[in-house]
Design an enzyme around this catalytic site. Structure first.
Site, short mmCIF file in Angstrom:
data_model
loop_
_atom_site.label_atom_id
_atom_site.label_comp_id
_atom_site.label_asym_id
_atom_site.label_seq_id
_atom_site.Cartn_x
_atom_site.Cartn_y
_atom_site.Cartn_z
N LYS A 87 0.85 -1.20 0.00
CA LYS A 87 0.00 0.00 0.00
C LYS A 87 0.88 1.24 0.00
O LYS A 87 2.04 1.22 0.44
CB LYS A 87 -0.95 0.04 1.20
N SER B 103 0.11 -6.71 4.98
CA SER B 103 -0.57 -7.31 3.84
C SER B 103 -0.41 -8.83 3.85
O SER B 103 -1.34 -9.56 3.50
CB SER B 103 -0.02 -6.71 2.53
N LEU C 24 5.55 0.29 3.35
CA LEU C 24 4.64 -0.21 2.33
C LEU C 24 3.68 -1.28 2.88
O LEU C 24 2.96 -1.92 2.12
CB LEU C 24 5.43 -0.78 1.14
N ALA C 25 3.69 -1.45 4.19
CA ALA C 25 2.79 -2.39 4.89
C ALA C 25 2.92 -3.83 4.41
O ALA C 25 1.93 -4.57 4.39
CB ALA C 25 1.34 -1.91 4.78
N GLY C 26 4.12 -4.24 4.04
CA GLY C 26 4.32 -5.61 3.56
C GLY C 26 3.89 -6.65 4.58
O GLY C 26 3.14 -7.58 4.24
N ASP D 231 -2.59 -1.49 10.28
CA ASP D 231 -2.80 -1.45 8.83
C ASP D 231 -3.44 -2.74 8.29
O ASP D 231 -3.80 -2.81 7.12
CB ASP D 231 -1.45 -1.27 8.09
N ALA E 23 10.21 -3.34 6.07
CA ALA E 23 10.36 -2.11 6.89
C ALA E 23 10.54 -0.89 6.00
O ALA E 23 11.45 -0.09 6.17
CB ALA E 23 11.51 -2.24 7.88
#
Ligand code: ATP
Length: 284
Positions: free
Chosen positions: A10, A104, A99-101, A136, A96
């Protein structure tokens, strides 16, 4: 039987912090949208009650600290399940990075296990469970574009931005979200980006107004801690991106470009300045 789930990254089109709450969390307003850079999660039944995770990436924990494993443990405990799962995570989203890896991946695990273990949970129920894993995660359960308020768990769905190119540049530093929030003085923020302005821009489908409304109050903190992020922003602006912003708590900086040609030009211009660059599209 194998189950596949895509876990997209994201970006924040805007991120505002209103104040610090009694419970230690910050009250936020964020407009988030998904981009076409994704991890891939494969889930299968191991024929035992074991929960395990493998990945080609050497940058993430594979034990109980991994958010996908946490998601599996949460579901199992909440619904008294004794089945296991093996998950393989093909990690493509930088770690980190803002990007909210991880969030997700947790959301993909919730969706995938809902299918594998035939739990029959609705998206709203998965979002609620996701909030227990991270702020998130609820947004990542359904993806798309949304305004997130509260600590990020209250979601209002918004139209997707007009399809455009997103050039993501990740400097070689890892930023801890906790550190950035820890250094933020919420009461002293002078320029608050407008959530309602971004909402209007999306509802009108105006690419120009989306670019004009980009804003992130965490930039000041991260740019102070890591001046290289500010230099990267300047480079992207000089290369002619239509809008430039740091995503989440950083350090990834993204540039929006209406045309593919421009996105390519920005990528080429970043050579020698930033190693990790991706040109992707918004997910419409
Ligand atoms: P956000 O934008 O939500 O703050 P981020 O993109 O900055 O997230 P992540 O990539 O989610 O950060 O990783 C943050 C930390 O979470 C990492 O240091 C990592 O050790 C841990 N982590 C746990 N599970 C995962 C996962 N599945 N993928 C990536 N990191 C994970």
């Amino acid at each position: 039987m194998y189950i596949y789930e895509k876990a997209p990254a994201k970006i924040n089109l805007m991120l505002d912090v209103l104040h610090k709450r009694q419970d230690g969390f910050h009250e936020v307003e964020m407009v988030m949208t998904m981009v076409d850079l994704a991890d891939r999660l494969t889930l299968s039944d191991p024929g035992s009650s074991r929960i395990s995770l493998s990945s080609q990436s050497g940058y993430i924990p594979l034990d109980d600290k991994n958010l996908a494993v946490k998601a599996a443990r949460l579901l199992r405990q909440r619904f008294g399940i004794n089945r296991g799962v093996h998950m393989h995570l093909e990690k493509r989203i930088p770690v980190a990075a803002g990007l909210a890896g991880g969030s997700s991946d947790a959301a993909a695990a919730l969706r995938g296990l809902n299918r594998l273990w035939e739990l029959g949970l609705s998206m709203a129920e998965l979002e609620e469970l996701g909030a227990e894993l991270g702020s998130d995660v609820p947004f990542c359960v359904r993806g798309g574009t949304a305004l997130a308020t509260g600590r990020g768990e209250k979601l209002e769905r918004l139209p997707n931005p007009p399809r455009c190119w997103v050039v993501l540049a990740k400097p070689p530093i890892n930023v801890s979200t906790a550190d950035v929030y820890g250094n933020l003085k919420a009461a002293q923020i002078e320029n608050h980006p407008s959530a309602s302005g971004m909402k209007d821009a999306l509802e009108r489908g105006s690419f120009g107004d989306v670019c004009g409304g980009l804003g992130n109050v965490l930039e000041d903190v991260t740019l102070k801690l890591y001046p290289g992020v500010g230099r990267l922003k300047k480079v992207m602006e000089n290369l002619g991106a239509d809008g430039v912003l740091m995503s989440g708590s950083g350090p990834t900086v993204f540039g929006l470009a209406a045309k593919e040609e421009k996105a390519k030009r920005i990528c080429n211009g970043l050579r020698g300045f930033c190693e990790e660059v991706y040109a992707v599209r918004t997910l419409g």
